[in-house]
Design a protein around this motif. Structure first.
Motif, PDB file in Angstrom:
ATOM      1  N   GLY A  56      11.979 -15.525  -1.157  1.00  0.00           N
ATOM      2  CA  GLY A  56      12.970 -15.207  -2.179  1.00  0.00           C
ATOM      3  C   GLY A  56      14.307 -14.955  -1.513  1.00  0.00           C
ATOM      4  O   GLY A  56      14.693 -15.647  -0.574  1.00  0.00           O
ATOM      5  N   LYS A  57      15.012 -13.958  -1.960  1.00  0.00           N
ATOM      6  CA  LYS A  57      16.288 -13.565  -1.364  1.00  0.00           C
ATOM      7  C   LYS A  57      15.966 -12.839  -0.059  1.00  0.00           C
ATOM      8  O   LYS A  57      15.305 -11.805  -0.069  1.00  0.00           O
ATOM      9  N   THR A  58      16.408 -13.367   1.069  1.00  0.00           N
ATOM     10  CA  THR A  58      16.054 -12.777   2.363  1.00  0.00           C
ATOM     11  C   THR A  58      17.254 -12.233   3.137  1.00  0.00           C
ATOM     12  O   THR A  58      17.079 -11.655   4.201  1.00  0.00           O
ATOM     13  N   LYS A  59      18.451 -12.412   2.607  1.00  0.00           N
ATOM     14  CA  LYS A  59      19.660 -11.896   3.261  1.00  0.00           C
ATOM     15  C   LYS A  59      20.708 -11.557   2.206  1.00  0.00           C
ATOM     16  O   LYS A  59      20.729 -12.137   1.130  1.00  0.00           O
ATOM     17  N   GLY A  60      21.582 -10.624   2.546  1.00  0.00           N
ATOM     18  CA  GLY A  60      22.719 -10.325   1.684  1.00  0.00           C
ATOM     19  C   GLY A  60      22.370  -9.531   0.444  1.00  0.00           C
ATOM     20  O   GLY A  60      21.345  -8.853   0.385  1.00  0.00           O
ATOM     21  N   LEU A  61      23.254  -9.610  -0.546  1.00  0.00           N
ATOM     22  CA  LEU A  61      23.133  -8.822  -1.771  1.00  0.00           C
ATOM     23  C   LEU A  61      22.206  -9.498  -2.781  1.00  0.00           C
ATOM     24  O   LEU A  61      22.393 -10.662  -3.109  1.00  0.00           O
ATOM     25  N   ILE A  62      21.236  -8.743  -3.263  1.00  0.00           N
ATOM     26  CA  ILE A  62      20.322  -9.255  -4.289  1.00  0.00           C
ATOM     27  C   ILE A  62      20.907  -8.926  -5.663  1.00  0.00           C
ATOM     28  O   ILE A  62      21.558  -7.894  -5.842  1.00  0.00           O
ATOM     29  N   ASN A  63      20.703  -9.830  -6.612  1.00  0.00           N
ATOM     30  CA  ASN A  63      21.267  -9.695  -7.954  1.00  0.00           C
ATOM     31  C   ASN A  63      20.185  -9.776  -9.021  1.00  0.00           C
ATOM     32  O   ASN A  63      19.032 -10.126  -8.731  1.00  0.00           O
ATOM     33  N   LYS A  64      20.573  -9.487 -10.238  1.00  0.00           N
ATOM     34  CA  LYS A  64      19.645  -9.522 -11.374  1.00  0.00           C
ATOM     35  C   LYS A  64      18.958 -10.885 -11.462  1.00  0.00           C
ATOM     36  O   LYS A  64      19.599 -11.925 -11.344  1.00  0.00           O
ATOM     37  N   GLY A  65      17.633 -10.827 -11.649  1.00  0.00           N
ATOM     38  CA  GLY A  65      16.842 -12.048 -11.781  1.00  0.00           C
ATOM     39  C   GLY A  65      16.337 -12.611 -10.473  1.00  0.00           C
ATOM     40  O   GLY A  65      15.490 -13.500 -10.480  1.00  0.00           O
ATOM     41  N   GLU A  66      16.837 -12.107  -9.352  1.00  0.00           N
ATOM     42  CA  GLU A  66      16.389 -12.610  -8.055  1.00  0.00           C
ATOM     43  C   GLU A  66      15.167 -11.825  -7.580  1.00  0.00           C
ATOM     44  O   GLU A  66      14.982 -10.661  -7.929  1.00  0.00           O
ATOM     45  N   THR A  67      14.354 -12.499  -6.773  1.00  0.00           N
ATOM     46  CA  THR A  67      13.153 -11.877  -6.233  1.00  0.00           C
ATOM     47  C   THR A  67      13.245 -11.771  -4.713  1.00  0.00           C
ATOM     48  O   THR A  67      14.012 -12.501  -4.072  1.00  0.00           O
ATOM     49  N   VAL A  68      12.452 -10.874  -4.171  1.00  0.00           N
ATOM     50  CA  VAL A  68      12.305 -10.742  -2.722  1.00  0.00           C
ATOM     51  C   VAL A  68      10.852 -10.373  -2.454  1.00  0.00           C
ATOM     52  O   VAL A  68      10.246  -9.610  -3.208  1.00  0.00           O
ATOM     53  N   THR A  69      10.305 -10.956  -1.396  1.00  0.00           N
ATOM     54  CA  THR A  69       8.970 -10.578  -0.942  1.00  0.00           C
ATOM     55  C   THR A  69       9.118  -9.883   0.395  1.00  0.00           C
ATOM     56  O   THR A  69       9.686 -10.441   1.339  1.00  0.00           O
ATOM     57  N   TRP A  70       8.632  -8.648   0.447  1.00  0.00           N
ATOM     58  CA  TRP A  70       8.692  -7.830   1.658  1.00  0.00           C
ATOM     59  C   TRP A  70       7.344  -7.864   2.360  1.00  0.00           C
ATOM     60  O   TRP A  70       6.300  -7.875   1.717  1.00  0.00           O
ATOM     61  N   ARG A  71       7.389  -7.827   3.690  1.00  0.00           N
ATOM     62  CA  ARG A  71       6.186  -7.665   4.500  1.00  0.00           C
ATOM     63  C   ARG A  71       6.457  -6.505   5.440  1.00  0.00           C
ATOM     64  O   ARG A  71       7.448  -6.513   6.179  1.00  0.00           O
ATOM     65  N   GLY A  72       5.591  -5.499   5.387  1.00  0.00           N
ATOM     66  CA  GLY A  72       5.787  -4.323   6.220  1.00  0.00           C
ATOM     67  C   GLY A  72       4.466  -3.684   6.584  1.00  0.00           C
ATOM     68  O   GLY A  72       3.437  -3.942   5.957  1.00  0.00           O
ATOM     69  N   LYS A  73       4.520  -2.845   7.591  1.00  0.00           N
ATOM     70  CA  LYS A  73       3.311  -2.172   8.077  1.00  0.00           C
ATOM     71  C   LYS A  73       3.256  -0.757   7.506  1.00  0.00           C
ATOM     72  O   LYS A  73       4.084   0.088   7.829  1.00  0.00           O
ATOM     73  N   HIS A  74       2.247  -0.532   6.666  1.00  0.00           N
ATOM     74  CA  HIS A  74       2.040   0.764   6.038  1.00  0.00           C
ATOM     75  C   HIS A  74       0.575   1.154   6.235  1.00  0.00           C
ATOM     76  O   HIS A  74      -0.318   0.339   5.974  1.00  0.00           O
ATOM     77  N   PHE A  75       0.359   2.348   6.709  1.00  0.00           N
ATOM     78  CA  PHE A  75      -0.995   2.853   6.957  1.00  0.00           C
ATOM     79  C   PHE A  75      -1.770   1.938   7.903  1.00  0.00           C
ATOM     80  O   PHE A  75      -2.971   1.739   7.747  1.00  0.00           O
ATOM     81  N   GLY A  76      -1.051   1.359   8.869  1.00  0.00           N
ATOM     82  CA  GLY A  76      -1.688   0.522   9.882  1.00  0.00           C
ATOM     83  C   GLY A  76      -1.989  -0.902   9.451  1.00  0.00           C
ATOM     84  O   GLY A  76      -2.543  -1.669  10.221  1.00  0.00           O
ATOM     85  N   LEU A  77      -1.618  -1.256   8.234  1.00  0.00           N
ATOM     86  CA  LEU A  77      -1.888  -2.594   7.715  1.00  0.00           C
ATOM     87  C   LEU A  77      -0.586  -3.291   7.340  1.00  0.00           C
ATOM     88  O   LEU A  77       0.331  -2.660   6.812  1.00  0.00           O
ATOM     89  N   TYR A  78      -0.523  -4.596   7.588  1.00  0.00           N
ATOM     90  CA  TYR A  78       0.623  -5.367   7.106  1.00  0.00           C
ATOM     91  C   TYR A  78       0.379  -5.722   5.642  1.00  0.00           C
ATOM     92  O   TYR A  78      -0.636  -6.318   5.299  1.00  0.00           O
ATOM     93  N   LEU A  79       1.295  -5.305   4.787  1.00  0.00           N
ATOM     94  CA  LEU A  79       1.180  -5.509   3.344  1.00  0.00           C
ATOM     95  C   LEU A  79       2.386  -6.280   2.829  1.00  0.00           C
ATOM     96  O   LEU A  79       3.475  -6.192   3.405  1.00  0.00           O
ATOM     97  N   GLN A  80       2.178  -7.010   1.734  1.00  0.00           N
ATOM     98  CA  GLN A  80       3.275  -7.729   1.098  1.00  0.00           C
ATOM     99  C   GLN A  80       3.510  -7.166  -0.300  1.00  0.00           C
ATOM    100  O   GLN A  80       2.580  -6.729  -0.971  1.00  0.00           O
TER     101      GLN A  80
END
Length: 160
Positions: free
Chosen positions: A41-65
């Protein structure tokens, strides 16, 4: 349903704070403890209404999206990100901004529900709510620092 509410006072104009709050790059920098990265989705800069982003991060020892959409936005005063896909049963994060007496008050209202019935509720009570609260505090402290530095830089240029 769990609700987390935070209020952060920032000595910077509302436009600066609002834009840092919806900036994908700033979010990634503020979430370095969880190695959070925008991967679709939107991976850089300012996100606006209607745009999506998918995050991947490590929480509780697991990579989650987590995929979210900016479902509502009123420039410089309000925006909402809501989960489209992810590990929550539901997730909605409202961002409010108000400028008073030369400072911006940024308010977060995060509402979410966990899956897995009583197990999800116990996990939330024991770990998740504290984790998300700390995540927001870290993010807001970073936004405060960046916004106040930017405000000082722009006011310095106005003096010259």
């Amino acid at each position: 349903m769990t609700t987390i509410q935070l209020s952060t006072v920032i000595k910077a104009p509302i436009q600066i704070v609002f834009d840092y709050s919806r900036n994908i790059d700033t979010h990634q920098q503020s979430a370095n403890k969880t190695s959070e990265v925008a991967i679709a989705g939107k991976t850089k800069g300012l996100i606006n209404k209607g745009e999506t982003v998918t995050w991947r991060g490590k929480h509780f020892g697991l990579y989650l999206q987590h995929q979210s959409i900016i479902s509502q936005m009123e420039l410089y005063t309000y925006f909402v990100d809501e989960q489209l896909k992810g590990h929550f049963k539901s997730f909605k994060h409202q961002h409010f901004f108000e400028e008073k007496n030369g400072v911006t008050i940024m308010k977060d209202v995060m509402e979410y529900a966990t899956p897995f019935g009583i197990l999800g509720t116990c996990f939330d009570l024991l770990f998740l709510k504290k984790h998300l609260n700390n995540f927001l505090i870290q993010r807001n402290n970073y936004l405060k620092l960046q916004s106040e530095q930017k405000s000082l830089q722009t006011s310095h240029f106005k003096l010259i």
